[in-house]
Design a protein around this motif. Structure first.
Motif, PDB file in Angstrom:
ATOM      1  N   ASP A 111      -9.088  54.768 -33.192  1.00  0.00           N
ATOM      2  CA  ASP A 111      -8.568  56.171 -32.875  1.00  0.00           C
ATOM      3  C   ASP A 111      -9.338  56.600 -31.641  1.00  0.00           C
ATOM      4  O   ASP A 111     -10.283  55.901 -31.010  1.00  0.00           O
ATOM      5  CB  ASP A 111      -9.273  57.031 -34.139  1.00  0.00           C
ATOM      6  N   PRO A 112      -8.762  57.776 -31.428  1.00  0.00           N
ATOM      7  CA  PRO A 112      -9.505  58.241 -29.934  1.00  0.00           C
ATOM      8  C   PRO A 112     -10.792  58.337 -29.787  1.00  0.00           C
ATOM      9  O   PRO A 112     -11.426  58.777 -30.934  1.00  0.00           O
ATOM     10  CB  PRO A 112      -8.515  59.577 -29.756  1.00  0.00           C
ATOM     11  N   ALA A 113     -11.307  58.188 -28.776  1.00  0.00           N
ATOM     12  CA  ALA A 113     -12.825  58.307 -28.252  1.00  0.00           C
ATOM     13  C   ALA A 113     -13.657  57.423 -29.228  1.00  0.00           C
ATOM     14  O   ALA A 113     -14.993  57.757 -29.468  1.00  0.00           O
ATOM     15  CB  ALA A 113     -13.179  59.545 -28.458  1.00  0.00           C
ATOM     16  N   GLU A 114     -13.103  56.262 -30.093  1.00  0.00           N
ATOM     17  CA  GLU A 114     -13.831  55.623 -30.942  1.00  0.00           C
ATOM     18  C   GLU A 114     -14.282  54.200 -30.433  1.00  0.00           C
ATOM     19  O   GLU A 114     -13.591  53.781 -29.509  1.00  0.00           O
ATOM     20  CB  GLU A 114     -12.982  55.377 -32.301  1.00  0.00           C
ATOM     21  N   ILE A 115     -15.536  53.690 -30.869  1.00  0.00           N
ATOM     22  CA  ILE A 115     -15.950  52.564 -30.420  1.00  0.00           C
ATOM     23  C   ILE A 115     -16.046  51.634 -31.567  1.00  0.00           C
ATOM     24  O   ILE A 115     -16.869  51.809 -32.531  1.00  0.00           O
ATOM     25  CB  ILE A 115     -17.434  52.421 -29.681  1.00  0.00           C
ATOM     26  N   VAL A 116     -15.091  50.647 -31.530  1.00  0.00           N
ATOM     27  CA  VAL A 116     -14.953  49.826 -32.707  1.00  0.00           C
ATOM     28  C   VAL A 116     -15.297  48.165 -32.329  1.00  0.00           C
ATOM     29  O   VAL A 116     -14.832  47.798 -31.144  1.00  0.00           O
ATOM     30  CB  VAL A 116     -13.506  49.859 -33.496  1.00  0.00           C
ATOM     31  N   THR A 117     -15.958  47.571 -33.138  1.00  0.00           N
ATOM     32  CA  THR A 117     -16.384  46.370 -32.668  1.00  0.00           C
ATOM     33  C   THR A 117     -15.932  45.384 -33.599  1.00  0.00           C
ATOM     34  O   THR A 117     -16.243  45.334 -34.900  1.00  0.00           O
ATOM     35  CB  THR A 117     -18.027  46.095 -32.478  1.00  0.00           C
ATOM     36  N   ILE A 118     -15.406  44.094 -33.112  1.00  0.00           N
ATOM     37  CA  ILE A 118     -15.022  42.971 -34.126  1.00  0.00           C
ATOM     38  C   ILE A 118     -15.769  41.931 -34.146  1.00  0.00           C
ATOM     39  O   ILE A 118     -16.118  41.420 -33.052  1.00  0.00           O
ATOM     40  CB  ILE A 118     -13.705  42.430 -33.703  1.00  0.00           C
ATOM     41  N   VAL A 119     -16.782  41.658 -35.101  1.00  0.00           N
ATOM     42  CA  VAL A 119     -17.499  40.438 -35.347  1.00  0.00           C
ATOM     43  C   VAL A 119     -16.981  39.468 -36.323  1.00  0.00           C
ATOM     44  O   VAL A 119     -16.292  39.708 -37.021  1.00  0.00           O
ATOM     45  CB  VAL A 119     -19.081  41.028 -35.687  1.00  0.00           C
ATOM     46  N   GLY A 120     -17.510  38.263 -36.095  1.00  0.00           N
ATOM     47  CA  GLY A 120     -17.123  37.098 -37.000  1.00  0.00           C
ATOM     48  C   GLY A 120     -17.670  35.899 -36.208  1.00  0.00           C
ATOM     49  O   GLY A 120     -17.890  35.724 -34.894  1.00  0.00           O
TER      50      GLY A 120
END
Length: 241
Positions: free
Chosen positions: A27-36
């Protein structure tokens, strides 16, 4: 409306299934991190969202005329190539000296236009790659392991810079990372991937999820934060696969 999303995406590379029924949104202005863990499909998912890897099933949606910036894991450059920072930032599209100077100052590297890329430290190179992405005035920035090879202070400084960029530009950030401890403080939302989405939600929710702890161990609970900040929006849900 989401800027970018994967909807039930499956990807096979060669004969090997890599992603299975993966859904994710930014979404706008969001920080999302993918871990694995290694081999979980993190980089493949990023390349799929960028349109580099084709989907076998499902679909990728992008907002109309979405401006994307990309920060690769590393740049494959001939170390003997005499390429100054300013020239690199003008490839493939010519940029004005003023724009280049401004974006380098924004990422904390004022006045390095004439320095050779080969002479930069790892942290400086990542900031130059971020500067290159910012020149496109992106609405979303996708990053693949942006702090790989940096020490913990370097990681924390880079994540602080990302937060400043997000606050100033409103750009959303989707990144793949191995830096579990710092990432937990740097993200609005964390997606735990292992071929499929194991768990997703606010960092404090994911760090306590049994799926996350099964992958990364009990020691990750209450993950170390080198800095903390507050977000205007928080996703409390953890979606179990």
């Amino acid at each position: 409306m989401s800027l970018l999303s994967a909807e039930n995406v499956s990807v096979t590379l060669g004969a090997q299934p890599v992603l299975r029924d993966v859904s994710l949104s930014l979404d706008p202005a969001e920080i999302v991190t993918i871990v694995g863990p290694n081999g979980s499909g993190k980089s493949t998912l990023l390349r799929t969202l960028l349109g580099i890897v084709p989907v076998e099933a499902g679909r990728v949606r992008r907002a109309p005329r979405l401006r994307l910036g990309y920060v690769p894991q590393k740049l494959a450059l001939d170390p003997t190539l005499p390429l100054p920072v300013g020239r690199f930032l003008s490839l493939p599209h010519r940029r004005s000296a003023a724009d280049i100077g401004a974006v380098l100052a924004r990422v904390g590297l004022p006045g390095v236009e004439r320095r050779m890329l080969s002479g930069l430290s790892g942290g400086q190179m990542q900031r130059v790659l971020l500067a290159r992405a910012l020149l496109a005035n992106p609405q979303a920035i996708l990053m693949d392991e942006p702090t790989q090879g940096l020490d913990q202070p370097g990681e924390a400084a880079f994540y602080r810079l990302l937060e400043e960029v997000r606050q100033e530009t409103g750009a959303a950030v989707l990144m793949v990372s191995h830096d579990l401890h710092v990432v937990m403080a740097a993200s609005d939302r964390v997606v735990c991937l292992n071929g499929h989405v194991c768990c997703e939600g606010a960092p404090r929710v994911v760090s306590n999820a049994p799926e996350y702890r099964a992958l990364f161990g009990e020691g990750t609970r209450g993950a170390l934060a080198l800095y903390r900040h507050h977000h205007n929006h928080d996703h409390d849900g953890c979606d179990h696969a």
